[in-house]
Design a protein around this motif. Structure first.
Motif, PDB file in Angstrom:
ATOM      1  N   MET A 248     124.803  20.681  79.229  1.00  0.00           N
ATOM      2  CA  MET A 248     125.469  19.429  79.560  1.00  0.00           C
ATOM      3  C   MET A 248     125.654  18.535  78.341  1.00  0.00           C
ATOM      4  O   MET A 248     126.698  17.884  78.183  1.00  0.00           O
ATOM      5  N   SER A 261     124.146  11.070  79.298  1.00  0.00           N
ATOM      6  CA  SER A 261     124.025  10.122  80.412  1.00  0.00           C
ATOM      7  C   SER A 261     125.347   9.422  80.698  1.00  0.00           C
ATOM      8  O   SER A 261     125.692   9.167  81.856  1.00  0.00           O
ATOM      9  N   THR A 264     127.403  11.946  82.552  1.00  0.00           N
ATOM     10  CA  THR A 264     126.885  12.074  83.916  1.00  0.00           C
ATOM     11  C   THR A 264     127.378  10.926  84.792  1.00  0.00           C
ATOM     12  O   THR A 264     127.758  11.123  85.953  1.00  0.00           O
ATOM     13  N   ARG A 268     129.607  11.304  88.255  1.00  0.00           N
ATOM     14  CA  ARG A 268     129.130  10.728  89.523  1.00  0.00           C
ATOM     15  C   ARG A 268     130.135   9.715  90.070  1.00  0.00           C
ATOM     16  O   ARG A 268     130.399   9.666  91.276  1.00  0.00           O
ATOM     17  N   PRO A 274     126.268  14.179  91.133  1.00  0.00           N
ATOM     18  CA  PRO A 274     125.836  14.385  89.744  1.00  0.00           C
ATOM     19  C   PRO A 274     126.328  15.723  89.235  1.00  0.00           C
ATOM     20  O   PRO A 274     126.607  16.634  90.025  1.00  0.00           O
ATOM     21  N   PRO A 275     126.462  15.901  87.911  1.00  0.00           N
ATOM     22  CA  PRO A 275     126.931  17.187  87.366  1.00  0.00           C
ATOM     23  C   PRO A 275     126.101  18.371  87.830  1.00  0.00           C
ATOM     24  O   PRO A 275     126.644  19.448  88.066  1.00  0.00           O
ATOM     25  N   SER A 276     124.783  18.188  87.950  1.00  0.00           N
ATOM     26  CA  SER A 276     123.924  19.305  88.345  1.00  0.00           C
ATOM     27  C   SER A 276     124.318  19.898  89.682  1.00  0.00           C
ATOM     28  O   SER A 276     124.176  21.094  89.922  1.00  0.00           O
TER      29      SER A 276
END
Length: 282
Positions: A248, A261, A264, A268, A274-276
């Motif tokens: 990431m 961050s 991210t 969002r 979130p990217p995850s």
């Protein structure tokens, strides 16, 4: 002595060999594309779902362009002109769906047809992926029709595929394209290398228009600011990098973000995840 650039490979388009009909309302076609291969603009009277089993392709349809990585699929309604460019070496599975007159979606009621009349990116579940791989992808041969047991198996698979397709979650991916030629050239440059410049002034220098004119055209033709439009480009580019296992922090840096961050927060804000979660969906 200067040489001419090597032309991009262009595979033959053969949708007529996989045409769906009442007897076989769902057909599957498999196609391998080398990187930079182009499939020229074309259209057909049946709906299409394109899924990339490996690699990523960019599909341009109607007034937008869409990135199709392995975890997503693109729905294209009947009679919509579309073209394909392989971002990298790719293996595609395309489903062609027979549509009764006046209908567009995969067997959904009339009241639910509206979203299916537009191109849309859909998440592909493990079940939908497995079912598509099971479908027979042999071209039509009038002299050698498929055996009854194969037709019966395809009909059973089609029932479950259509049900799973109706349940597929739409994803806010896809980048609108403008009519203005100057703006379209700029948009194509951003799509090709979204991290090359940081500001609109930098992008506008090679477009033949001022940054103020470019900003106005974005509002008038696409209904968003340049920054909002470019966020969608970043998102599609990031999706491709994530599919390759790129960390990431490296994705954020390649796209010009000061930190992971900050990247991210953009993801969002844009897709509500979130990217995850977003980059591993499917």
């Amino acid at each position: 002595m200067p040489t001419r650039p090597r032309p991009l490979p262009r595979p033959p388009t053969t949708p007529h060999l996989f045409q769906p009909h009442v007897g076989r309302p769902l057909r599957a076609k498999r196609l391998k594309l080398l990187a930079a291969t182009e499939v020229l603009p074309h259209r057909h009277p049946w709906a299409q779902l394109t899924f990339s089993r490996a690699g990523a392709v960019r599909m341009t349809a109607a007034a937008g362009t869409y990135l199709v990585p392995p975890s997503r699929a693109l729905w294209i309604p009947p009679d919509v002109e579309h073209a394909v460019t392989a971002v990298e070496e790719a293996e595609l599975i395309t489903l062609y769906l027979h549509q009764p007159r006046g209908r567009c979606g995969p067997g959904v009621p009339a009241a639910e047809q509206a979203p299916w009349r537009e191109c849309r990116v859909l998440e592909v579940s493990d079940l939908l992926r497995a079912l598509m791989l099971e479908l027979d992808a042999t071209p039509e041969d009038p002299l050698r029709p498929p055996p009854p047991e194969r037709l019966q198996r395809d009909r059973l698979l089609a029932m479950v595929i259509l049900d799973e397709l109706r349940r597929a979650r739409p994803v806010r991916l896809g980048v609108a394209l403008p009519r203005d030629k100057r703006l379209r050239v700029l948009c194509q440059a951003v799509l090709d290398d979204p991290g090359r410049h940081r500001t609109l002034d930098d992008w506008a220098r090679g477009s033949g228009a001022s940054s103020r004119t470019i900003a106005r055209l974005f509002r008038e033709q696409l209904g968003v600011s340049f920054g909002q439009w470019r966020q969608q480009v970043f998102l599609t580019r990031a999706l491709t990098l994530a599919e390759r296992g790129t960390p990431m922090a490296r994705i954020a840096g390649e796209l010009g973000y000061a930190s992971a961050s900050a990247f991210t927060a953009m993801v969002r804000r844009t897709v509500g995840q979130p990217p995850s979660r977003f980059f591993t969906a499917g």
